[in-house]
Design a protein around this motif. Structure first.
Motif, PDB file in Angstrom:
ATOM      1  N   ILE A  10      -4.662   8.353   2.983  1.00 16.69           N
ATOM      2  CA  ILE A  10      -3.982   9.459   3.677  1.00 16.69           C
ATOM      3  C   ILE A  10      -4.359   9.406   5.156  1.00 16.69           C
ATOM      4  O   ILE A  10      -5.535   9.271   5.498  1.00 16.69           O
ATOM      5  CB  ILE A  10      -4.384  10.837   3.104  1.00 16.69           C
ATOM      6  CG1 ILE A  10      -4.119  10.904   1.607  1.00 16.69           C
ATOM      7  CG2 ILE A  10      -3.636  11.958   3.821  1.00 16.69           C
ATOM      8  CD1 ILE A  10      -4.525  12.227   0.961  1.00 16.69           C
ATOM      9  N   LEU A  11      -3.340   9.505   6.012  1.00 14.15           N
ATOM     10  CA  LEU A  11      -3.577   9.623   7.441  1.00 14.15           C
ATOM     11  C   LEU A  11      -3.273  11.066   7.833  1.00 14.15           C
ATOM     12  O   LEU A  11      -2.190  11.579   7.511  1.00 14.15           O
ATOM     13  CB  LEU A  11      -2.647   8.694   8.224  1.00 14.15           C
ATOM     14  CG  LEU A  11      -2.722   7.207   7.875  1.00 14.15           C
ATOM     15  CD1 LEU A  11      -1.663   6.434   8.656  1.00 14.15           C
ATOM     16  CD2 LEU A  11      -4.107   6.653   8.160  1.00 14.15           C
ATOM     17  N   TYR A  57       4.736   7.791   3.230  1.00 13.72           N
ATOM     18  CA  TYR A  57       5.208   9.013   2.584  1.00 13.72           C
ATOM     19  C   TYR A  57       4.762  10.224   3.396  1.00 13.72           C
ATOM     20  O   TYR A  57       3.559  10.511   3.494  1.00 13.72           O
ATOM     21  CB  TYR A  57       4.590   9.051   1.178  1.00 13.72           C
ATOM     22  CG  TYR A  57       5.040  10.166   0.291  1.00 13.72           C
ATOM     23  CD1 TYR A  57       5.967   9.943  -0.714  1.00 13.72           C
ATOM     24  CD2 TYR A  57       4.503  11.451   0.410  1.00 13.72           C
ATOM     25  CE1 TYR A  57       6.376  10.960  -1.556  1.00 13.72           C
ATOM     26  CE2 TYR A  57       4.908  12.480  -0.423  1.00 13.72           C
ATOM     27  CZ  TYR A  57       5.843  12.222  -1.410  1.00 13.72           C
ATOM     28  OH  TYR A  57       6.245  13.236  -2.248  1.00 13.72           O
ATOM     29  N   VAL A  58       5.702  10.888   4.027  1.00 15.12           N
ATOM     30  CA  VAL A  58       5.378  12.055   4.850  1.00 15.12           C
ATOM     31  C   VAL A  58       5.430  13.324   4.005  1.00 15.12           C
ATOM     32  O   VAL A  58       6.382  13.526   3.238  1.00 15.12           O
ATOM     33  CB  VAL A  58       6.383  12.157   6.021  1.00 15.12           C
ATOM     34  CG1 VAL A  58       6.427  13.556   6.610  1.00 15.12           C
ATOM     35  CG2 VAL A  58       6.037  11.147   7.105  1.00 15.12           C
ATOM     36  N   THR A  59       4.410  14.140   4.120  1.00 15.28           N
ATOM     37  CA  THR A  59       4.401  15.410   3.384  1.00 15.28           C
ATOM     38  C   THR A  59       3.546  16.464   4.088  1.00 15.28           C
ATOM     39  O   THR A  59       2.639  16.134   4.849  1.00 15.28           O
ATOM     40  CB  THR A  59       3.887  15.206   1.939  1.00 15.28           C
ATOM     41  OG1 THR A  59       3.883  16.463   1.271  1.00 15.28           O
ATOM     42  CG2 THR A  59       2.497  14.608   1.888  1.00 15.28           C
ATOM     43  N   HIS A  60       3.869  17.735   3.811  1.00 14.22           N
ATOM     44  CA  HIS A  60       3.018  18.849   4.238  1.00 14.22           C
ATOM     45  C   HIS A  60       1.964  19.128   3.175  1.00 14.22           C
ATOM     46  O   HIS A  60       0.997  19.829   3.413  1.00 14.22           O
ATOM     47  CB  HIS A  60       3.849  20.145   4.308  1.00 14.22           C
ATOM     48  CG  HIS A  60       4.669  20.293   5.516  1.00 14.22           C
ATOM     49  ND1 HIS A  60       6.027  20.127   5.505  1.00 14.22           N
ATOM     50  CD2 HIS A  60       4.330  20.601   6.788  1.00 14.22           C
ATOM     51  CE1 HIS A  60       6.484  20.336   6.725  1.00 14.22           C
ATOM     52  NE2 HIS A  60       5.477  20.613   7.513  1.00 14.22           N
ATOM     53  N   GLU A  74       0.825  -1.209   0.000  1.00 19.65           N
ATOM     54  CA  GLU A  74       0.000   0.000   0.000  1.00 19.65           C
ATOM     55  C   GLU A  74       0.864   1.266   0.000  1.00 19.65           C
ATOM     56  O   GLU A  74       1.971   1.262   0.534  1.00 19.65           O
ATOM     57  CB  GLU A  74      -0.843  -0.035   1.271  1.00 19.65           C
ATOM     58  CG  GLU A  74      -1.936   0.983   1.348  1.00 19.65           C
ATOM     59  CD  GLU A  74      -2.694   0.905   2.681  1.00 19.65           C
ATOM     60  OE1 GLU A  74      -3.794   1.422   2.723  1.00 19.65           O
ATOM     61  OE2 GLU A  74      -2.159   0.351   3.661  1.00 19.65           O
ATOM     62  N   PHE A  75       0.342   2.335  -0.572  1.00 22.34           N
ATOM     63  CA  PHE A  75       1.008   3.644  -0.567  1.00 22.34           C
ATOM     64  C   PHE A  75       0.233   4.533   0.399  1.00 22.34           C
ATOM     65  O   PHE A  75      -0.870   4.967   0.088  1.00 22.34           O
ATOM     66  CB  PHE A  75       1.005   4.237  -1.977  1.00 22.34           C
ATOM     67  CG  PHE A  75       2.001   5.350  -2.190  1.00 22.34           C
ATOM     68  CD1 PHE A  75       2.043   6.464  -1.363  1.00 22.34           C
ATOM     69  CD2 PHE A  75       2.917   5.273  -3.231  1.00 22.34           C
ATOM     70  CE1 PHE A  75       2.963   7.478  -1.576  1.00 22.34           C
ATOM     71  CE2 PHE A  75       3.848   6.288  -3.454  1.00 22.34           C
ATOM     72  CZ  PHE A  75       3.870   7.389  -2.616  1.00 22.34           C
ATOM     73  N   VAL A  76       0.805   4.768   1.565  1.00 18.17           N
ATOM     74  CA  VAL A  76       0.124   5.565   2.587  1.00 18.17           C
ATOM     75  C   VAL A  76       0.851   6.895   2.765  1.00 18.17           C
ATOM     76  O   VAL A  76       2.078   6.912   2.931  1.00 18.17           O
ATOM     77  CB  VAL A  76       0.092   4.806   3.938  1.00 18.17           C
ATOM     78  CG1 VAL A  76      -0.448   5.693   5.048  1.00 18.17           C
ATOM     79  CG2 VAL A  76      -0.761   3.559   3.809  1.00 18.17           C
ATOM     80  N   ALA A  77       0.100   7.972   2.702  1.00 17.46           N
ATOM     81  CA  ALA A  77       0.692   9.294   2.949  1.00 17.46           C
ATOM     82  C   ALA A  77       0.321   9.735   4.362  1.00 17.46           C
ATOM     83  O   ALA A  77      -0.793   9.482   4.821  1.00 17.46           O
ATOM     84  CB  ALA A  77       0.196  10.303   1.934  1.00 17.46           C
ATOM     85  N   VAL A 117      -2.639  13.445  -2.295  1.00 19.25           N
ATOM     86  CA  VAL A 117      -3.783  13.021  -3.114  1.00 19.25           C
ATOM     87  C   VAL A 117      -3.297  12.453  -4.454  1.00 19.25           C
ATOM     88  O   VAL A 117      -3.834  11.474  -4.970  1.00 19.25           O
ATOM     89  CB  VAL A 117      -4.758  14.206  -3.345  1.00 19.25           C
ATOM     90  CG1 VAL A 117      -5.862  13.820  -4.319  1.00 19.25           C
ATOM     91  CG2 VAL A 117      -5.356  14.678  -2.035  1.00 19.25           C
ATOM     92  N   ALA A 118      -2.252  13.054  -5.001  1.00 20.91           N
ATOM     93  CA  ALA A 118      -1.726  12.588  -6.293  1.00 20.91           C
ATOM     94  C   ALA A 118      -1.124  11.188  -6.179  1.00 20.91           C
ATOM     95  O   ALA A 118      -1.190  10.403  -7.130  1.00 20.91           O
ATOM     96  CB  ALA A 118      -0.671  13.566  -6.806  1.00 20.91           C
TER      97      ALA A 118
END
Ligand SMILES: Nc1ncnc2c1ncn2[C@@H]1O[C@H](COP(=O)(O)OP(=O)(O)OP(=O)(O)O)[C@@H](O)[C@H]1O
Length: 243
Positions: free
Chosen positions: A197-198, A182-185, A30-33, A191-192
């Motif tokens: 998303i958590l 994947y951590v991001t602000h 899975e791809f989790v942001a 979304v891309a």
């Protein structure tokens, strides 16, 4: 599947914990942001999942039946390359047998996979920021990761370089099927890219919302933008709470 439960993470001498009662599960492949306010504890969380930091209360359990430990790949906000080593040497550095023919062949293949064929003998300072991050990606892939932990890997790149690296990350993930955290602000980045998303609260961090992203891949810009606006209406990212 992996179950993450951080009952409490507190740094020495800190009066309050940085993470408290944070739970989520990760499905294999899975791809989790993870999106959250600045200073919430996102990098700290990645260090716990990576096993770099083991000082916390709670558990991080891999549910596989196999006893082999998970291979972890990591990429950070900066490429963190050794300037005195060539690109090839930087990629080989994480291998136990850095000088073996097999390692060198594999590093060449990975440099090729990230679009840097023919540049193996160059040094990091001869490359653009985007290219340096590609080397960091090749180095992370050297571990043949089951799980890849990415800490804002696109931050401070110009837009074309960020877009290229985003596409590269997606294609590498789709080809290899490892699990991604994947951590991001940047909500639109999440979304891309992500399946899920958590959203984190401000520190002490916990998960305040989970959103499954059902957009088909490849994702269209207008769908990303529409969902981004919709989600931004519902989550106050800056303050880490529901809007
Ligand atoms: N090794 C450490 N020792 C003490 N405090 C630390 C340590 N590492 C991080 N912190 C503190 O923990 C807090 C959260 O840091 P962390 O980098 O995990 O947050 P973040 O959500 O990734 O931040 P950002 O979004 O700004 O990158 C910060 O206030 C930081 O000062």
């Amino acid at each position: 599947m992996m179950n993450v439960h951080i009952a409490e993470k507190r740094y020495p001498n800190a009066s309050v914990p940085i993470i408290k009662d944070l739970r989520f599960a990760l499905n294999s492949g899975e791809f989790v942001a993870i999106v959250g306010p600045s200073g919430a504890g996102k990098s700290s969380l990645l260090n716990l999942i990576a096993g770099i930091d083991c000082k916390f209360e709670g558990s991080i359990r891999d549910q596989r039946t196999s006893l082999t430990p998970l291979n972890v790949g990591m990429m950070f906000q900066e490429a963190r390359l050794m300037p005195w080593l060539t690109l090839l040497e930087n990629v080989c550095l994480v291998s136990e047998s850095q000088k073996s023919t097999l390692t060198i062949q594999r590093a060449h293949t990975l440099l090729n996979d990230v679009g840097l064929a023919g540049l193996a003998d160059q040094y990091p300072n001869q490359l653009s920021g985007g290219m340096q991050r590609r080397v960091a990606l090749a180095r992370a892939l050297m571990a043949e990761p089951d799980i890849m932990l990415l800490d804002e890997p696109l931050v401070s790149l110009d837009q074309p370089a960020a877009a290229e690296l985003r596409e590269l990350l997606l294609s590498v993930w789709q080809a290899r099927q490892f699990t991604v955290v994947y951590v991001t602000h940047q909500l639109d980045e999440a979304v891309a890219l992500a399946d899920r998303i958590l959203f984190l609260s401000t520190s002490p961090a916990r998960v305040i919302r989970e959103e499954i992203i059902e957009l088909p891949r490849p994702r269209r810009r207008q769908d990303i933008d529409a969902l981004n606006i919709d989600l931004a209406d519902r989550v106050d990212l800056l303050n880490g709470r529901m809007a």
